[in-house]
Design a protein around this motif. Structure first.
Motif, PDB file in Angstrom:
ATOM      1  N   LYS A   1       0.855  -1.185   0.000  1.00 30.29           N
ATOM      2  CA  LYS A   1       0.000   0.000   0.000  1.00 30.29           C
ATOM      3  C   LYS A   1       0.889   1.232   0.000  1.00 30.29           C
ATOM      4  O   LYS A   1       1.760   1.385   0.859  1.00 30.29           O
TER       5      LYS A   1
ATOM      6  N   TYR B   1       2.028   0.115   4.356  1.00 26.57           N
ATOM      7  CA  TYR B   1       2.263  -1.226   4.878  1.00 26.57           C
ATOM      8  C   TYR B   1       2.401  -2.197   3.714  1.00 26.57           C
ATOM      9  O   TYR B   1       2.188  -1.826   2.545  1.00 26.57           O
TER      10      TYR B   1
ATOM     11  N   LYS C   1       7.010 -12.475   6.089  1.00 24.04           N
ATOM     12  CA  LYS C   1       7.998 -11.798   6.939  1.00 24.04           C
ATOM     13  C   LYS C   1       9.387 -12.399   6.781  1.00 24.04           C
ATOM     14  O   LYS C   1      10.397 -11.687   6.826  1.00 24.04           O
TER      15      LYS C   1
ATOM     16  N   TYR D   1      12.585  -3.155   5.947  1.00 25.12           N
ATOM     17  CA  TYR D   1      11.192  -3.104   5.525  1.00 25.12           C
ATOM     18  C   TYR D   1      10.299  -4.082   6.289  1.00 25.12           C
ATOM     19  O   TYR D   1       9.079  -4.015   6.181  1.00 25.12           O
TER      20      TYR D   1
ATOM     21  N   SER E   1       9.396  -4.277   9.264  1.00 23.42           N
ATOM     22  CA  SER E   1       8.466  -3.659  10.209  1.00 23.42           C
ATOM     23  C   SER E   1       7.208  -3.134   9.527  1.00 23.42           C
ATOM     24  O   SER E   1       6.218  -2.811  10.191  1.00 23.42           O
ATOM     25  N   LEU E   2       7.218  -3.038   8.192  1.00 21.39           N
ATOM     26  CA  LEU E   2       6.067  -2.532   7.445  1.00 21.39           C
ATOM     27  C   LEU E   2       5.023  -3.609   7.163  1.00 21.39           C
ATOM     28  O   LEU E   2       3.943  -3.307   6.649  1.00 21.39           O
ATOM     29  N   LEU E   3       5.330  -4.855   7.462  1.00 19.29           N
ATOM     30  CA  LEU E   3       4.432  -5.957   7.126  1.00 19.29           C
ATOM     31  C   LEU E   3       3.286  -6.074   8.119  1.00 19.29           C
ATOM     32  O   LEU E   3       3.485  -5.997   9.343  1.00 19.29           O
ATOM     33  N   LEU E   4       2.086  -6.268   7.591  1.00 21.77           N
ATOM     34  CA  LEU E   4       0.955  -6.588   8.445  1.00 21.77           C
ATOM     35  C   LEU E   4       1.131  -7.998   9.001  1.00 21.77           C
ATOM     36  O   LEU E   4       1.836  -8.834   8.425  1.00 21.77           O
TER      37      LEU E   4
ATOM     38  N   GLU F   1      -6.757  -2.610   8.700  1.00 23.31           N
ATOM     39  CA  GLU F   1      -5.688  -1.630   8.907  1.00 23.31           C
ATOM     40  C   GLU F   1      -5.610  -1.197  10.365  1.00 23.31           C
ATOM     41  O   GLU F   1      -4.529  -0.832  10.850  1.00 23.31           O
TER      42      GLU F   1
ATOM     43  N   GLY G   1      -3.867  -4.003  12.069  1.00 22.11           N
ATOM     44  CA  GLY G   1      -2.606  -4.332  11.413  1.00 22.11           C
ATOM     45  C   GLY G   1      -2.509  -5.795  11.030  1.00 22.11           C
ATOM     46  O   GLY G   1      -1.437  -6.395  11.105  1.00 22.11           O
TER      47      GLY G   1
END
Length: 557
Positions: free
Chosen positions: A377, A389, A394, A402, A404-407, A480, A483
């Motif tokens: 996104k 995100y 992971k 990056y 930490s940006l994963l849902l 969202e 998360g």
């Protein structure tokens, strides 16, 4: 009363009026290829970038290709429109004396242009019949600005090639009474070599199929390229010629349809089939997808041909001015990751391979990255793009900044692998910040630009383009606020390691298994209703179903 319209007569009339699109095209042609072009000059005398179309064709195909080029010359199309306008004013055209032209604009080889007036305000529909047992009648209600009106100008689509077509027009008055007019048109051959009748296997009642036409996007031929329309019976109802490459989807605004016609060009086409604009992307090549935002700008996935990498750019096209602006280079957001990637077997740095874009509103988009099996996104795409995100594995992003940006994945399931044609879907029953995301999950674990990563360790064990147990339809609920993303629906579909598409059609789902040249419509219980198979050279890229309501056909409220 029947009125017989003959091809030769129509052609003679068009030649006499200068309506065959004759004249100098805006592209140069190499005598032996389709085409090897370098540069050209536009109407202002300015040099502009041409498309690189190098598919080899035989002599007959070269001649046909010259005609196709005329169809995408806006000036020549306007000449044809002007000639039609003059013809309309030359006499009174009525139900008994209709103005009918075969495919005057050259954009659908199975179409007729029709114009006439009536004394009373009426609505119009038509049925196409051929004397072949395996081809059922094709009937549609004509789109008009008003439900009932006295002037009627429209495009009939659905003619059958190399066959005598009987077209019956139904003229319905406000009191429900109906007049009819029948014509007979002997249609010639198609430009392409596609099947008129697909190999069709209907497993359940055909009544369970949704209304519309299956649109084949990307026949990826080594010679000529087309978009095809097929009806629910697997019968060809439209052949739309392209300059090259493929179309990726059809998108619409109030009065026009848009689609890509080559690697560097998109066309704007009106309801009558006239090409009213052709947009040239200059140093960029489009690929995979495009979508409108809420302001009518088109967002296009592209490659900057001046850079060292491919399929990592998003463009904005203003369809009114034709201005093209680069709004996102993924290297600006993922530069650190890009440095870890290597070139693939085609000697390209295809490190992200973005294959779908979905517009979410307010400057936010979803991007599907095949090469990383990740959905990203992006916020503020027009101002200062940022990664909101990502939905991915992971383990793949571990040891990078990056991760930490994963849902967070909610539930026990194998992540999507090499996904195509993701679709963003909202629902009034969901809370704010929640949405559905569905896709064709190719279920493949491979990343040529990250050859060190072992996808099988996370459950993605297939690595072949064509040999695998199954791909899948996947549907996530994305939250969202929390998360998280969770798998709320899935089913197995025939395997295709690359390409392919999924489309929800109400309760049904349309699946294109591209590398097998087949597509199927499934019911709400994920059971096949009907499967269609094509003869294909490489694959059929994507298949979407369009009802064309409000464009060719009457809009159903």
């Amino acid at each position: 009363m029947k009125r017989r319209i003959m091809t030769a007569g129509m052609l003679a009339m068009m030649l006499a009026m200068g309506m065959t699109g004759c004249g100098k095209s805006d592209t140069k042609t190499d005598e032996t290829t389709k085409t090897e072009q370098t540069s050209e000059t536009d109407s202002n005398g300015e040099k502009k970038q041409s498309d690189n179309e190098t598919n080899v064709m035989n002599d007959e195909q070269k001649k046909l290709y010259e005609e196709i080029k005329k169809a995408y010359n806006v000036e020549e199309e306007q000449k044809i429109a002007d000639a039609l306008e003059a013809k309309k004013k030359s006499q009174d055209y009525t139900l008994s004396n209709m103005l009918i032209e075969y495919n005057p604009f050259g954009t659908n080889m199975q179409s007729l242009y029709v114009y006439f007036k009536t004394d009373n305000a009426v609505k119009v529909s038509y049925t196409i019949h051929v004397d072949k047992d395996n081809i059922e009648d094709f009937s549609r209600d004509v789109y008009q600005q008003e439900e009932y009106q006295t002037e009627h100008e429209f495009q009939v689509i659905g003619l059958i090639p190399d066959t005598e077509n009987t077209v019956t027009f139904y003229i319905t008055n406000k009191d429900g009474s109906t007049d009819t007019k029948e014509i007979v048109y002997d249609m010639g051959s198609l430009y392409g070599e596609e099947e008129v009748q697909l190999d069709t296997d209907v497993k359940q009642s055909a009544d369970k199929l949704t209304d519309g036409l299956y649109v084949i996007l990307g026949n990826d031929s080594s010679s000529m390229d087309f978009v095809y329309y097929y009806d629910n019976n697997g019968v060809l109802r439209g052949e739309v010629p392209l300059l090259g490459y493929r179309s990726h989807r059809l998108i619409f605004d109030e009065n026009s349809m848009y689609y890509s016609i080559s690697e560097k060009r998109l066309a704007q086409v009106n309801r009558l089939g006239q090409v009213t604009n052709v947009y040239n992307l200059g140093d960029y090549k489009l690929h995979h997808d495009y979508v409108f935002d809420e302001n009518g700008n088109m967002l296009i996935l592209a490659t900057d041909t001046t850079q060292d990498s491919v399929e990592d750019i998003v463009l904005k096209l203003d369809v009114n001015s034709g201005e093209v602006t680069e709004v996102l280079d993924l290297e600006d957001l993922f530069g650190e990751y890009k440095k870890t990637c290597v070139k693939n077997s085609s000697d390209e740095l295809d490190w992200m391979h973005i294959n779908t874009i979905q517009y979410m509103g307010n400057g936010s988009v979803l991007l599907s990255s095949r090469e990383t099996s990740t959905i990203i996104k992006i916020d503020n795409i027009y101002d200062q793009p940022s990664v909101a995100y990502m939905i991915g594995e992971k383990d793949f992003w571990d040891d990078t900044s990056y991760v930490s940006l994963l849902l967070n994945k909610k539930g026990d399931f194998t992540i999507q692998g090499g996904q195509h044609s993701i679709a963003y879907e909202t629902d009034e029953s969901l809370q704010e910040g929640q949405y559905y995301l569905y896709m064709y999950n190719n279920n493949i674990g491979i990343s040529e630009t990250r050859p060190d990563y072992d996808w099988s360790a996370i459950g993605l064990k297939e690595s072949s383009a064509t040999e695998g147990k199954n791909s899948k339809y996947y549907k996530y609920l994305v939250d969202e606020n929390a998360g998280t993303f969770e798998l709320v629906d899935s089913f197995k579909v025939p395997y295709s390691g690359y390409v392919s598409s999924a489309q929800e059609l109400g309760d049904n789902v349309l699946i294109d298994t591209g590398l097998k040249g087949m597509f199927s419509e499934y019911d709400e219980n994920h059971k096949v209703i009907a499967t269609y198979k094509m003869n294909y050279e490489k694959f059929i890229y994507r298949v979407y179903k369009y009802n064309f309501d409000g464009f060719y056909f009457e809009k159903n409220e």
